[in-house]
Motif scaffolding. Structure first.
Motif, short mmCIF file in Angstrom:
data_model
loop_
_atom_site.label_atom_id
_atom_site.label_comp_id
_atom_site.label_asym_id
_atom_site.label_seq_id
_atom_site.Cartn_x
_atom_site.Cartn_y
_atom_site.Cartn_z
N GLU A 156 5.81 2.81 15.82
CA GLU A 156 4.95 1.63 16.42
C GLU A 156 4.31 0.87 15.34
O GLU A 156 4.43 -0.44 15.34
N GLU A 157 3.64 1.51 14.29
CA GLU A 157 3.14 0.80 13.11
C GLU A 157 3.94 -0.15 12.42
O GLU A 157 3.76 -1.30 12.26
N LEU A 158 5.21 0.50 12.14
CA LEU A 158 6.32 -0.16 11.51
C LEU A 158 6.77 -1.46 12.14
O LEU A 158 6.93 -2.59 11.90
N LEU A 159 7.12 -1.30 13.55
CA LEU A 159 7.29 -2.51 14.43
C LEU A 159 6.32 -3.46 14.36
O LEU A 159 6.67 -4.76 14.24
N LEU A 160 5.11 -3.08 14.52
CA LEU A 160 4.06 -4.31 14.75
C LEU A 160 3.81 -5.01 13.13
O LEU A 160 3.49 -6.22 13.50
N ILE B 295 7.37 -3.44 1.31
CA ILE B 295 8.28 -2.24 2.04
C ILE B 295 7.51 -1.18 2.65
O ILE B 295 6.93 -0.65 1.81
N ILE B 296 7.79 -1.45 3.98
CA ILE B 296 7.46 -0.15 4.67
C ILE B 296 8.49 0.70 5.29
O ILE B 296 9.60 0.01 5.37
N GLY B 297 8.36 2.05 5.66
CA GLY B 297 9.35 2.71 6.14
C GLY B 297 8.77 3.64 7.15
O GLY B 297 7.59 4.11 7.42
N TYR B 298 9.48 4.16 7.86
CA TYR B 298 9.47 5.30 8.92
C TYR B 298 10.56 6.35 9.00
O TYR B 298 11.56 5.76 9.33
N ASP B 299 10.15 7.61 8.82
CA ASP B 299 11.34 8.68 8.69
C ASP B 299 10.58 9.90 8.75
O ASP B 299 9.80 10.24 7.82
N PRO B 300 10.35 10.67 9.81
CA PRO B 300 9.72 11.74 10.15
C PRO B 300 10.17 13.13 9.18
O PRO B 300 9.60 14.09 9.04
N LEU C 288 12.01 -0.38 7.15
CA LEU C 288 12.96 0.41 7.06
C LEU C 288 13.21 1.56 7.71
O LEU C 288 12.06 2.54 7.70
N ILE C 289 13.75 1.66 8.88
CA ILE C 289 13.87 2.72 9.81
C ILE C 289 14.92 3.75 9.40
O ILE C 289 16.12 3.59 9.57
N GLY C 290 14.56 4.80 8.77
CA GLY C 290 15.39 5.86 8.13
C GLY C 290 15.17 5.57 6.72
O GLY C 290 15.81 4.58 6.24
N ALA D 285 8.18 7.98 -3.57
CA ALA D 285 7.60 8.43 -4.95
C ALA D 285 7.84 7.34 -6.23
O ALA D 285 7.27 7.05 -6.98
N GLU D 286 9.39 7.03 -5.98
CA GLU D 286 9.81 6.31 -7.15
C GLU D 286 10.08 4.76 -6.63
O GLU D 286 10.22 3.78 -7.51
N THR D 287 10.28 4.65 -5.35
CA THR D 287 11.07 3.31 -5.02
C THR D 287 9.76 2.41 -4.40
O THR D 287 9.72 1.14 -4.38
N GLY D 288 8.69 2.98 -4.10
CA GLY D 288 7.60 2.40 -3.77
C GLY D 288 7.70 2.21 -2.07
O GLY D 288 6.67 1.16 -1.96
N VAL D 289 8.25 2.68 -1.36
CA VAL D 289 8.13 2.34 0.01
C VAL D 289 6.69 3.02 0.54
O VAL D 289 6.63 4.13 0.55
N HIS D 290 6.18 2.12 1.40
CA HIS D 290 4.84 2.75 2.07
C HIS D 290 5.22 3.27 3.36
O HIS D 290 5.93 2.45 4.34
N VAL D 291 5.11 4.51 3.48
CA VAL D 291 5.63 5.12 4.82
C VAL D 291 4.55 5.10 5.77
O VAL D 291 3.37 5.28 5.65
N LYS D 292 5.08 4.70 7.09
CA LYS D 292 4.08 4.60 8.18
C LYS D 292 4.09 5.90 9.05
O LYS D 292 5.07 6.48 9.13
#
Length: 316
Positions: free
Chosen positions: A193-197, A167-172, A146-148, A182-189
């Motif tokens: 580039e990490e997310l895309l790979l 489920i992984i995500g990227y959002d600076p 998920l981007i954003g 914290a509650e939905t469990g998305v693993h932030v990258k």
């Protein structure tokens, strides 16, 4: 008070405005006639639009009585928010009203990519019985990137969890204490580039800004898995469409689901129309009967609050 509606709205919104004492003029095609719009806007206290009406300085200057601008949706790239703030005109948007519909669209796209039942049905009706071709794959243990990481991504993540997806995500702009982490469990990258790979499915949930325009172009598409899919329900322009068409034609990625484009409707000459592995829909991810009732009613209700001098949680 008078309200002008220049694009499609559900009847619940009109009735709410009337119940609040507004005189309502509704013309869902008025956005196509800019000259007429500029002629009539001086008569109105509020204007309510979707994504086609350009609410810029010209329109605000012409609308000398304007005290509120309503957006039947959440994207604001057709509204000059900065100028509206300078003129003291609050911009009301449909905060979270269509988030569930967009989230369900994303899951529909993922399921369609994994199990294209509609294509199998066409094959059977044409005399085929190709069980090998339509075997498909599971969502279980696949990775969605998920981007954003806003409200829509939060709802996508909750539904993807039910399928056993990673489920992984990227959002600076997100920290480890935000609810989507914290509650939905998305693993932030740490990096895009990490997310895309790592992702089997990539879903975009960011606004169109100078920093997000063509966020996915040739270098980014080249980092995706050849078996991966990209889904865009945010805004046209986030993906470089020329680069995407090339990646699809060269089978650098498996496919794409696009609900939004840089120019809508799509031009007949657009290279994406030559790609069999792209599904194009007419900006309908957030359009369900339920979401449009919520959107229309919410914007009408909050416009009324603003014009009465009351506090609204749905202003920009």
């Amino acid at each position: 008070m008078k309200a002008l509606i220049t694009e499609l709205i559900w009847s619940e919104g009109i009735e709410e405005l009337k119940d609040q004492g507004f005189e309502v003029h509704y013309d869902e095609n008025l956005w196509t006639d800019r000259e007429r719009l500029l002629q009539v806007i001086p008569e109105y206290d509020a204007v309510i639009v979707r994504n086609q009406t350009i609410v810029n300085e010209e329109l605000m200057e012409a609308g000398s009585r304007l005290k509120a601008i309503g957006r039947l949706g959440v994207g604001l790239d057709n509204i000059d928010v900065k100028r509206a703030k300078e003129k003291g005109i609050p911009v009301v948007f449909a905060r979270h009203a269509n988030a569930t519909s967009v989230a369900e669209y994303v899951l529909t796209a993922i399921l369609s990519a994994s199990r294209p039942l509609h294509l199998a049905s066409v094959d059977v009706r044409n005399g085929g019985w190709n069980r090998k071709k339509y075997t498909g794959g599971e969502l279980y243990q696949k990775t969605i990137g998920l981007i954003g990481l806003g409200e829509i991504s939060h709802r996508v993540a909750k539904r993807a969890h039910a399928f056993g997806m990673t489920i992984i995500g990227y959002d600076p702009f997100i920290t480890e204490y935000d609810h989507v982490v914290a509650e939905t469990g998305v693993h932030v990258k740490e990096t895009l580039e990490e997310l895309l790979l790592e992702s089997d499915f990539i879903s975009l949930h960011v606004p169109l800004t100078p920093s997000t325009e063509h966020l996915l172009s040739t270098p980014e598409l080249n980092r995706m898995k050849p078996s991966s899919y990209v889904i865009n329900t945010s805004r046209g322009g986030i993906i470089d469409e020329q680069a995407l068409a090339a990646a699809l034609q060269n089978q650098q990625i498996a496919g794409a689901y696009l609900d939004v484009l840089e120019q809508e409707p799509i031009l007949d000459s657009h290279p994406l129309l030559l790609c069999e592995n792209v599904t194009l829909t007419p900006h309908v991810a957030g359009l369900t009967e339920e979401s449009q009732v919520r959107t229309s009613f919410l914007v009408a209700k909050e416009i009324g609050k603003v014009l009465k001098g009351e506090r609204s949680l749905c202003t920009v």
